[in-house]
Design a protein around this motif. Structure first.
Motif, PDB file in Angstrom:
ATOM      1  N   LEU A 173     -29.920 -45.969  17.022  1.00 23.79           N
ATOM      2  CA  LEU A 173     -29.623 -47.193  16.284  1.00 23.79           C
ATOM      3  C   LEU A 173     -28.159 -47.585  16.451  1.00 23.79           C
ATOM      4  CD1 LEU A 173     -31.715 -46.429  13.091  1.00 23.79           C
ATOM      5  CD2 LEU A 173     -31.961 -48.496  14.474  1.00 23.79           C
ATOM      6  N   ARG A 174     -27.261 -46.616  16.339  1.00 22.85           N
ATOM      7  CA  ARG A 174     -25.833 -46.907  16.520  1.00 22.85           C
ATOM      8  C   ARG A 174     -25.569 -47.445  17.927  1.00 22.85           C
ATOM      9  NH1 ARG A 174     -22.241 -44.116  12.762  1.00 22.85           N
ATOM     10  NH2 ARG A 174     -23.430 -42.811  11.314  1.00 22.85           N
ATOM     11  N   ALA A 175     -26.182 -46.806  18.919  1.00 23.42           N
ATOM     12  CA  ALA A 175     -25.964 -47.227  20.305  1.00 23.42           C
ATOM     13  C   ALA A 175     -26.475 -48.651  20.540  1.00 23.42           C
ATOM     14  CB  ALA A 175     -26.672 -46.262  21.250  1.00 23.42           C
ATOM     15  N   ALA A 176     -27.485 -49.049  19.761  1.00 29.11           N
ATOM     16  CA  ALA A 176     -28.038 -50.401  19.902  1.00 29.11           C
ATOM     17  C   ALA A 176     -27.285 -51.425  19.060  1.00 29.11           C
ATOM     18  CB  ALA A 176     -29.511 -50.396  19.511  1.00 29.11           C
ATOM     19  N   GLY A 177     -26.213 -50.990  18.372  1.00 32.49           N
ATOM     20  CA  GLY A 177     -25.381 -51.927  17.630  1.00 32.49           C
ATOM     21  C   GLY A 177     -25.717 -52.080  16.165  1.00 32.49           C
ATOM     22  N   TRP A 178     -26.635 -51.254  15.639  1.00 25.92           N
ATOM     23  CA  TRP A 178     -26.974 -51.333  14.222  1.00 25.92           C
ATOM     24  C   TRP A 178     -25.917 -50.614  13.403  1.00 25.92           C
ATOM     25  CZ3 TRP A 178     -31.852 -53.201  12.141  1.00 25.92           C
ATOM     26  CH2 TRP A 178     -32.656 -53.799  13.110  1.00 25.92           C
ATOM     27  N   GLN A 179     -25.586 -51.161  12.227  1.00 21.34           N
ATOM     28  CA  GLN A 179     -24.528 -50.619  11.390  1.00 21.34           C
ATOM     29  C   GLN A 179     -25.098 -49.655  10.340  1.00 21.34           C
ATOM     30  OE1 GLN A 179     -21.241 -51.474  12.038  1.00 21.34           O
ATOM     31  NE2 GLN A 179     -22.265 -52.424  13.792  1.00 21.34           N
ATOM     32  N   PRO A 180     -24.536 -48.438  10.219  1.00 24.76           N
ATOM     33  CA  PRO A 180     -24.994 -47.522   9.180  1.00 24.76           C
ATOM     34  C   PRO A 180     -24.466 -47.948   7.807  1.00 24.76           C
ATOM     35  CG  PRO A 180     -23.180 -46.546  10.380  1.00 24.76           C
ATOM     36  CD  PRO A 180     -23.483 -47.845  11.072  1.00 24.76           C
ATOM     37  N   VAL A 181     -25.358 -48.044   6.849  1.00 24.78           N
ATOM     38  CA  VAL A 181     -24.977 -48.436   5.496  1.00 24.78           C
ATOM     39  C   VAL A 181     -25.608 -47.472   4.501  1.00 24.78           C
ATOM     40  CG1 VAL A 181     -24.669 -50.887   6.046  1.00 24.78           C
ATOM     41  CG2 VAL A 181     -26.915 -50.056   5.290  1.00 24.78           C
ATOM     42  N   SER A 182     -25.048 -47.453   3.310  1.00 28.71           N
ATOM     43  CA  SER A 182     -25.481 -46.504   2.292  1.00 28.71           C
ATOM     44  C   SER A 182     -25.772 -47.219   0.977  1.00 28.71           C
ATOM     45  CB  SER A 182     -24.384 -45.457   2.071  1.00 28.71           C
ATOM     46  OG  SER A 182     -24.654 -44.671   0.932  1.00 28.71           O
ATOM     47  N   LEU A 183     -26.694 -46.653   0.220  1.00 30.95           N
ATOM     48  CA  LEU A 183     -26.980 -47.148  -1.128  1.00 30.95           C
ATOM     49  C   LEU A 183     -26.387 -46.229  -2.194  1.00 30.95           C
ATOM     50  CD1 LEU A 183     -30.707 -48.235  -0.664  1.00 30.95           C
ATOM     51  CD2 LEU A 183     -28.699 -49.714  -0.812  1.00 30.95           C
ATOM     52  N   GLY A 184     -25.542 -45.292  -1.785  1.00 30.98           N
ATOM     53  CA  GLY A 184     -24.923 -44.396  -2.741  1.00 30.98           C
ATOM     54  C   GLY A 184     -25.282 -42.951  -2.454  1.00 30.98           C
ATOM     55  N   ALA A 185     -24.852 -42.056  -3.344  1.00 26.39           N
ATOM     56  CA  ALA A 185     -24.997 -40.626  -3.111  1.00 26.39           C
ATOM     57  C   ALA A 185     -26.403 -40.112  -3.383  1.00 26.39           C
ATOM     58  CB  ALA A 185     -24.004 -39.862  -3.988  1.00 26.39           C
ATOM     59  N   ARG A 186     -27.186 -40.832  -4.168  1.00 20.31           N
ATOM     60  CA  ARG A 186     -28.526 -40.358  -4.505  1.00 20.31           C
ATOM     61  C   ARG A 186     -29.501 -40.588  -3.348  1.00 20.31           C
ATOM     62  NH1 ARG A 186     -30.200 -40.880 -10.774  1.00 20.31           N
ATOM     63  NH2 ARG A 186     -28.238 -40.207 -11.697  1.00 20.31           N
ATOM     64  N   VAL A 187     -30.454 -39.686  -3.229  1.00 17.82           N
ATOM     65  CA  VAL A 187     -31.490 -39.807  -2.209  1.00 17.82           C
ATOM     66  C   VAL A 187     -32.677 -40.542  -2.826  1.00 17.82           C
ATOM     67  CG1 VAL A 187     -33.040 -38.576  -0.645  1.00 17.82           C
ATOM     68  CG2 VAL A 187     -30.742 -37.668  -1.104  1.00 17.82           C
ATOM     69  N   LEU A 188     -32.897 -41.764  -2.379  1.00 20.20           N
ATOM     70  CA  LEU A 188     -33.964 -42.591  -2.927  1.00 20.20           C
ATOM     71  C   LEU A 188     -35.224 -42.475  -2.072  1.00 20.20           C
ATOM     72  CD1 LEU A 188     -31.950 -45.869  -3.670  1.00 20.20           C
ATOM     73  CD2 LEU A 188     -32.332 -43.902  -5.175  1.00 20.20           C
ATOM     74  N   ARG A 189     -36.370 -42.612  -2.708  1.00 21.73           N
ATOM     75  CA  ARG A 189     -37.611 -42.697  -1.948  1.00 21.73           C
ATOM     76  C   ARG A 189     -37.568 -43.926  -1.042  1.00 21.73           C
ATOM     77  NH1 ARG A 189     -41.850 -39.487  -3.322  1.00 21.73           N
ATOM     78  NH2 ARG A 189     -41.846 -38.455  -5.345  1.00 21.73           N
ATOM     79  N   THR A 190     -38.367 -43.884   0.009  1.00 20.96           N
ATOM     80  CA  THR A 190     -38.361 -44.978   0.979  1.00 20.96           C
ATOM     81  C   THR A 190     -38.587 -46.322   0.314  1.00 20.96           C
ATOM     82  OG1 THR A 190     -39.134 -43.519   2.746  1.00 20.96           O
ATOM     83  CG2 THR A 190     -39.502 -45.880   3.039  1.00 20.96           C
ATOM     84  N   GLU A 191     -39.622 -46.400  -0.537  1.00 18.47           N
ATOM     85  CA  GLU A 191     -39.938 -47.686  -1.148  1.00 18.47           C
ATOM     86  C   GLU A 191     -38.859 -48.126  -2.124  1.00 18.47           C
ATOM     87  OE1 GLU A 191     -42.275 -44.529  -3.501  1.00 18.47           O
ATOM     88  OE2 GLU A 191     -41.533 -44.868  -1.458  1.00 18.47           O
ATOM     89  N   THR A 192     -38.234 -47.190  -2.823  1.00 20.36           N
ATOM     90  CA  THR A 192     -37.142 -47.537  -3.732  1.00 20.36           C
ATOM     91  C   THR A 192     -35.934 -48.037  -2.960  1.00 20.36           C
ATOM     92  OG1 THR A 192     -37.905 -45.761  -5.196  1.00 20.36           O
ATOM     93  CG2 THR A 192     -35.751 -46.719  -5.664  1.00 20.36           C
ATOM     94  N   ALA A 193     -35.616 -47.342  -1.874  1.00 22.95           N
ATOM     95  CA  ALA A 193     -34.470 -47.745  -1.044  1.00 22.95           C
ATOM     96  C   ALA A 193     -34.689 -49.125  -0.441  1.00 22.95           C
ATOM     97  CB  ALA A 193     -34.245 -46.711   0.056  1.00 22.95           C
ATOM     98  N   ALA A 194     -35.906 -49.395   0.022  1.00 18.20           N
ATOM     99  CA  ALA A 194     -36.183 -50.697   0.628  1.00 18.20           C
ATOM    100  C   ALA A 194     -35.976 -51.824  -0.364  1.00 18.20           C
ATOM    101  CB  ALA A 194     -37.617 -50.727   1.164  1.00 18.20           C
ATOM    102  N   LEU A 195     -36.472 -51.650  -1.570  1.00 21.85           N
ATOM    103  CA  LEU A 195     -36.349 -52.713  -2.572  1.00 21.85           C
ATOM    104  C   LEU A 195     -34.918 -52.853  -3.064  1.00 21.85           C
ATOM    105  CD1 LEU A 195     -39.613 -52.163  -4.648  1.00 21.85           C
ATOM    106  CD2 LEU A 195     -39.240 -53.564  -2.623  1.00 21.85           C
ATOM    107  N   THR A 196     -34.203 -51.746  -3.165  1.00 18.29           N
ATOM    108  CA  THR A 196     -32.801 -51.815  -3.567  1.00 18.29           C
ATOM    109  C   THR A 196     -31.990 -52.582  -2.526  1.00 18.29           C
ATOM    110  OG1 THR A 196     -32.996 -49.696  -4.716  1.00 18.29           O
ATOM    111  CG2 THR A 196     -30.774 -50.465  -4.205  1.00 18.29           C
TER     112      THR A 196
END
Length: 248
Positions: free
Chosen positions: A212-235
């Motif tokens: 993803l990085r090599a393709a130009g996508w930027q790494p971003v974070s929602l914070g220190a907690r590990v969220l479930r996939t569906e929770t992270a997507a909606l957040t």
């Protein structure tokens, strides 16, 4: 009481008499509407907005309506967020599609990644995508959205990334727990449309993040907690659409 909202994905004209599609007809029959009852049609790909309509005939399998006034109203976010997601297992993908549609997602791309628990292909994948598309339609009927987000065919991560990398005009970010990922709310995003991708349970592998990085996508974070996939997507959707809602 507000008129029921019915999805009709064809161009319409005032005064036109049309037979509703099978799924819409079943919905009207379940609601026990009768000739003379009002409803609202949405999903017109040419005019957008909504159409006032009136039931004119109820058959055993078909429902006929007369189209009335067009109302040029949209309830989509001003920023179009295209979501790609490593599919969560069980019923969580249904929930994700429903709630993402309510939040105004522009499109949903289901992915199979290295750590995916849910692996779909062939006819089974096609049936799931059709089911998720129906979930999105029902969510729009409930929430007032007039543009149903397409749920794209299931793709393998590598195949999807190879195609997505060609669209350099649309900013892209991926959710990451790696050190150095900037907070999503600090992503310098001026575009009216963007893409966000996140992994399934367990997240992306190091190799997938590197791709993803090599393709130009930027790494971003929602914070220190590990969220479930569906929770992270909606957040992520909420962060990117807050303050970006507008009406047509």
């Amino acid at each position: 009481m507000a008129a029921p909202r019915i999805h009709h994905p064809e161009a319409l004209q005032p005064g036109q008499t049309v037979a509703l599609p099978p799924a819409a007809s079943r919905h009207v029959q379940v609601l026990r509407l009768q000739p003379g009852d009002a409803l609202t049609l949405f999903g017109d790909p040419l005019h957008g907005g909504e159409w006032r309509a009136t039931v004119t005939a109820m058959g055993r399998q078909t429902v006929t309506v007369q189209v009335g006034e067009h109302v040029a109203i949209e309830r989509e976010p001003a920023r179009a967020v295209h979501l790609a997601v490593g599919m969560p297992a069980n019923e969580r993908m249904d929930w994700l599609v429903e709630k993402a549609t309510e939040l105004g997602v522009a499109s949903i791309q289901p992915l199979v990644t290295a750590r995916s628990v849910l692996r779909l292909s062939g006819e089974r994948a096609d049936k799931k995508v059709a089911h998720w598309q129906a979930v999105a339609v029902a969510a729009c009927e409930q929430c007032g959205g007039n543009r149903v987000p397409p749920v794209h065919p299931v793709r393998a991560f590598a195949d999807w990334l190879a195609q997505a990398a060609a669209d350099v005009a649309l900013p892209g970010a991926f959710l990451s727990l790696a050190a150095g990922a900037r907070p999503l709310h600090d992503w310098p995003l001026d575009a009216a449309a963007c893409r966000v991708v996140l992994g399934p349970e367990g997240g992306f592998t190091d190799a997938e993040e590197a791709a993803l990085r090599a393709a130009g996508w930027q790494p971003v974070s929602l914070g220190a907690r590990v969220l479930r996939t569906e929770t992270a997507a909606l957040t992520a959707l909420a962060v990117l659409t807050v303050g970006a809602h507008g009406h047509g």
